[in-house]
Design a protein around this motif. Structure first.
Motif, short mmCIF file in Angstrom:
data_model
loop_
_atom_site.label_atom_id
_atom_site.label_comp_id
_atom_site.label_asym_id
_atom_site.label_seq_id
_atom_site.Cartn_x
_atom_site.Cartn_y
_atom_site.Cartn_z
N ARG A 81 0.92 -1.03 0.03
CA ARG A 81 -0.05 0.10 0.12
C ARG A 81 0.84 1.06 -0.05
NH1 ARG A 81 -4.93 -0.98 -1.39
NH2 ARG A 81 -5.81 0.79 0.08
N ALA A 82 2.08 1.15 -0.35
CA ALA A 82 3.14 2.33 -0.48
C ALA A 82 2.45 3.54 -1.01
CB ALA A 82 4.37 1.73 -0.73
N GLY A 83 1.87 3.37 -2.03
CA GLY A 83 1.47 4.40 -3.07
C GLY A 83 0.12 5.00 -2.72
N THR A 84 -0.54 4.51 -1.57
CA THR A 84 -2.00 4.86 -1.39
C THR A 84 -2.09 6.43 -0.69
OG1 THR A 84 -1.92 3.69 0.89
CG2 THR A 84 -2.59 2.63 -1.23
N ALA A 85 -3.04 7.01 -0.73
CA ALA A 85 -3.19 8.40 0.00
C ALA A 85 -2.99 8.02 1.37
CB ALA A 85 -4.51 8.79 -0.49
N ALA A 86 -3.43 7.07 2.21
CA ALA A 86 -3.28 6.86 3.35
C ALA A 86 -1.68 7.13 3.88
CB ALA A 86 -4.21 5.46 3.84
N VAL A 87 -0.61 6.03 3.23
CA VAL A 87 0.40 6.15 3.35
C VAL A 87 1.26 7.48 3.16
CG1 VAL A 87 2.83 5.09 2.74
CG2 VAL A 87 0.76 3.63 3.18
N ARG A 88 0.68 8.02 2.10
CA ARG A 88 1.32 9.23 1.62
C ARG A 88 1.18 10.48 2.81
NH1 ARG A 88 -0.67 8.34 -3.55
NH2 ARG A 88 -2.25 10.06 -3.48
N ARG A 89 -0.23 10.18 3.33
CA ARG A 89 -0.46 11.11 4.39
C ARG A 89 0.14 10.90 5.57
NH1 ARG A 89 -6.04 10.75 5.68
NH2 ARG A 89 -6.12 12.75 6.83
N GLY A 90 0.34 9.54 5.77
CA GLY A 90 1.15 9.23 7.14
C GLY A 90 2.39 9.75 7.08
N VAL A 91 3.09 9.37 5.90
CA VAL A 91 4.55 9.93 5.71
C VAL A 91 4.94 11.49 5.72
CG1 VAL A 91 6.58 10.15 3.94
CG2 VAL A 91 5.24 7.96 4.32
N ARG A 92 3.63 12.18 5.35
CA ARG A 92 3.85 13.70 5.65
C ARG A 92 3.80 13.91 7.04
NH1 ARG A 92 0.67 13.84 0.55
NH2 ARG A 92 -1.24 13.94 1.68
N TRP A 93 2.91 13.08 7.72
CA TRP A 93 2.66 13.46 9.08
C TRP A 93 4.11 13.28 9.94
CZ3 TRP A 93 3.49 11.65 13.68
CH2 TRP A 93 2.58 12.13 15.12
N LEU A 94 4.59 12.24 9.39
CA LEU A 94 6.10 11.79 10.19
C LEU A 94 6.95 12.85 9.91
CD1 LEU A 94 6.24 7.95 9.36
CD2 LEU A 94 5.86 8.99 11.55
N LEU A 95 7.14 13.26 8.84
CA LEU A 95 8.10 14.43 8.29
C LEU A 95 7.86 15.53 9.23
CD1 LEU A 95 8.53 13.78 4.48
CD2 LEU A 95 10.06 13.14 6.37
N ARG A 96 6.51 16.16 9.03
CA ARG A 96 6.26 17.11 10.32
C ARG A 96 6.51 16.98 11.60
NH1 ARG A 96 1.36 16.77 7.20
NH2 ARG A 96 0.19 16.19 9.03
N ALA A 97 6.42 15.52 11.85
CA ALA A 97 6.51 15.50 13.30
C ALA A 97 8.17 15.40 13.95
CB ALA A 97 6.06 14.37 13.76
N GLN A 98 9.16 15.55 12.86
CA GLN A 98 10.57 15.34 13.31
C GLN A 98 10.90 16.56 14.25
OE1 GLN A 98 13.38 15.58 10.11
NE2 GLN A 98 14.61 14.09 11.23
N GLU A 99 11.55 16.15 15.29
CA GLU A 99 12.25 17.09 16.15
C GLU A 99 13.06 17.92 15.64
OE1 GLU A 99 10.74 17.64 19.13
OE2 GLU A 99 9.27 16.01 18.87
N ARG A 100 13.50 19.21 15.97
CA ARG A 100 14.34 20.16 15.18
C ARG A 100 15.89 19.36 15.56
NH1 ARG A 100 13.94 26.15 17.51
NH2 ARG A 100 15.64 26.40 16.03
N ASP A 101 15.95 18.60 16.58
CA ASP A 101 17.14 17.98 16.58
C ASP A 101 17.54 16.83 15.84
OD1 ASP A 101 15.82 16.01 17.83
OD2 ASP A 101 16.68 16.37 19.80
N GLY A 102 16.39 16.40 15.00
CA GLY A 102 16.46 15.45 13.95
C GLY A 102 15.87 14.16 14.39
N SER A 103 15.57 14.06 15.67
CA SER A 103 14.84 12.71 16.24
C SER A 103 13.55 12.81 16.14
CB SER A 103 15.41 12.70 17.69
OG SER A 103 14.79 13.75 18.54
N TRP A 104 12.84 11.75 16.73
CA TRP A 104 11.29 11.73 16.80
C TRP A 104 11.07 11.31 18.25
CZ3 TRP A 104 13.38 10.82 12.04
CH2 TRP A 104 12.56 11.40 10.93
#
Length: 643
Positions: free
Chosen positions: A474-497
């Motif tokens: 399901r890598a190309g689905t809208a759900a996964v794309r939205r999930g990846v965008r959420w993860l990239l937004r959630a990265q801490e300023r120091d580079g961690s999560w």
């Protein structure tokens, strides 16, 4: 050329390979022995389960519950008291995690439990405990739950506790502060607590504890113009409402609350398979007239025995309780570790694990239906029997594990895919038990000082779901794309999560990097490079990784702590996902795991690396020290062989 990161400059990776041929041979031997340990500790039915340890409030509240209900047994009291005494710190306090600082509320509850067991205030360990309590402000500054336990026995006035009107159960689902605004563990605690707070019982404790009071003023009320101040005034209004509540409405609310509680009892007698709602539900129903031999209460009390650990020591029997149990989670991780370390799907251990996991699939609706009424029931829960509360994290782990097991699982995984996609929150992330459980104002209510009370999306859960969906194509689905965008937004300023369910930034980062790789985010992506830089900077001098639980409240502890087997393995899994598995950082981590493996193939880990409520409630998962090193070594060594 040195790589630049947000946390500083780090050295370029060493030449490919995990050290010398002798180092690689030692790593393969460590993997073999670790894998064998797992195989030997599987239950014949197919599951694995490590003991889940928390802190002594579990044992203290169990004794207080039994005293309240009149079922306290001297032998159990003595055995429990031995365990509580054994966990006391040198300064007289009790902590909420191994090596942690003394905690006021935990110490108060432990002290009262020991008084129940016959320990005298004048004994040295009791004097030191009372001295710690007074120095920390006394009972007046303890958490609400601790003062509720004291109120049950007349040691604190009910009038000085926050109001919890049972009419909450009558609020429609769209109205603020309805019970479904709270996380599943919180709503299951608040509903019975509302009954207890309304009835205001007082039972005889047999003694008083004036030595635990600080003698000062309780914490000042918040500023009137602040959000907390407004909620404080609402609490006082609710307390006033108690005096004028319409009797017919209140009786109806109490009856509805009782029905709500009974409907959510699990097959093993628990509520949600966790201690807080369990003990409050037993007390609440008993206060409403349910006798101890009623089937609901009888099952509830008998079910506690399943969560009780008994051991024989030189100085006598020891009795302690698990706050919850993790067989589904442990089995999924163990099966995944074995599969990723080269055990073939046809192996009997994986075949039986796969069949057991498939039998644990949840096919009945639960509270998650309130926000997602159209979704078909599916997925997996955490424990043997908490089928009313499947969660997305366990479901993702089981889906990943089933790919390596020999049992046919396509139908169950297909249902789980649909359920996970339905459970995605509006912002693109995933919470553990509910979708869109994000109304943060409920956490500011005066009675909500017992830890996290909502279940918003988190980086670790979102990452695990993204990885599982990608594994299902399901890598190309809208759900996964939205999930990846959420993860990239959630990265801490120091580079961690941030790690919601594990400690902490090491765990969050280790969850996200494999998910990003599965979703097609390349190793040269800036977010990945920042994360690798953070991991390299926070590697300990001994080659391992560790992060103290204080990192949830104190930023100076982020990424800092003594090296542990599970956290070192997490970092190695992250480095492997970022194509750094052949670098010097990974080689150092592998050497740490090899050097710290025990002769029987296991690893020791007294440190707590699991999280219940960030900053408040922590967990030592007994199997983390084993499954994650096997998982990490398996991925790294198999990756090296493939190069």
């Amino acid at each position: 050329m040195a790589a630049q990161t947000t946390t500083g400059t780090v050295a370029a990776p060493a030449a490919p390979g995990l050290g010398t041929p002798d180092d690689r041979g030692a790593a393969h031997e460590a993997l073999r022995r670790g894998r064998q340990w797992l195989l030997e500790h599987q239950d014949p039915a197919g599951w694995w389960k490590g003991e889940l340890r928390t802190n002594v409030t579990m044992e203290a509240e169990d004794l207080l519950l039994r005293r309240f209900l009149g079922v306290l047994v001297p032998e159990d009291t003595a055995a429990t008291a031995r365990w509580i005494r054994a966990q006391q710190r040198p300064d007289g306090a009790w902590a909420t995690f191994h090596g942690g600082p003394g905690d006021l509320s935990t110490t108060i509850e432990a002290y009262v439990a020991l008084r129940l067991a016959g320990d005298k205030p004048g004994e040295r360990h009791m004097r030191e405990a009372a001295r710690f309590v007074r120095s920390a402000g006394g009972v007046e500054h303890s958490r609400v739950f601790t003062r509720i336990w004291l109120a049950l026995f007349g040691q604190w006035p009910w009038s000085r506790l926050p109001a919890v009107p049972p009419e909450l159960i009558l609020l429609p689902k769209w109205m603020p502060f309805n019970v479904y605004d709270f996380a599943c563990w919180a709503r299951q605690t608040i509903v019975p607590l509302a009954i207890v707070r309304t009835v205001r019982p007082v039972r005889d404790l047999g003694f008083a504890v004036p030595e635990l009071f600080g003698g000062g003023s309780p914490p000042a009320a918040p500023a009137p113009a602040s959000v907390a101040g407004v909620l404080h005034r609402l609490d006082r209004l609710a307390a006033g409402y108690d005096r004028i509540a319409v009797r017919t409405v209140r009786r109806h609310a109490l009856r509805r609350a009782a029905e709500w509680i009974v409907a959510r009892q699990e097959a093993d007698g628990s509520w949600g398979g966790i201690q807080p709602p369990w003990v409050y539900s037993l007390i609440a129903l008993h206060l409403l007239g349910y006798p101890l031999d009623h089937p609901v209460l009888r099952a509830g009390l008998q079910g506690l025995e399943r969560f009780t650990v008994r051991e024989e020591h030189e100085d006598g029997a020891i009795r302690r309780l698990e706050a919850c149990q993790s067989p589904v989670w442990d089995t999924a991780l163990a099966a995944l570790a074995l599969a990723d370390s080269g055990v073939p799907p046809r192996h009997p251990a994986l075949r039986t694990a796969g069949r057991w996991l498939l039998r644990e699939e949840v096919r009945i609706p639960g509270d998650w239906k309130v926000r997602r009424p159209a979704a078909e029931p599916a997925g997996w829960a955490f424990e043997f029997d908490n089928d009313r509360y499947p969660d997305t994290d366990d479901t993702a782990a089981v889906m990943l594990a089933l790919h390596g097991c020999g049992a046919p699982s396509a139908g169950a995984r297909s249902r789980a895919v649909r359920w996970l996609e339905a459970m995605q929150s509006r912002d693109g992330g995933w919470g553990a038990f509910d979708a869109d459980n994000t109304r943060r104002i409920v956490a500011r209510l005066p009675f909500c000082d017992f830890g996290e009370v909502i279940d918003p999306p988190s980086a670790d859960v979102t990452a695990h779901v993204v990885e599982a969906l990608c594994r299902e194509g399901r890598a190309g689905t809208a759900a996964v794309r939205r999930g990846v965008r959420w993860l990239l937004r959630a990265q801490e300023r120091d580079g961690s999560w941030f790690g919601r369910w594990g400690a902490n930034h090491v765990y969050g980062t280790a969850a996200v990097l494999p998910a990003l790789a599965a979703a097609g985010v390349t190793a040269d992506h800036p977010a990945v490079r920042r994360a690798v830089g953070w991991l390299r900077v926070h590697q300990n001098d001994d080659g391992g990784w560790g992060e103290d639980m204080r990192s949830y409240r104190r930023p100076e502890w982020i990424g800092r702590g003594p090296s542990t087997a599970s956290q070192t393995a997490w970092a190695l899994m992250a480095l492997h996902a970022a194509d750094e598995g052949a670098g010097d950082a990974a080689a150092g981590g592998v050497r740490w795991l090899v050097e710290h493996q025990r002769p029987d193939g296991s690893w020791d880990e007294p440190q707590y690396t699991g999280t219940g409520f960030p900053g408040d409630f922590f967990i030592n998962y007994g199997l983390y020290r084993q499954v994650y090193p096997v998982l990490a070594l398996g991925r790294l060594l198999r990756g090296e062989e493939a190069r």
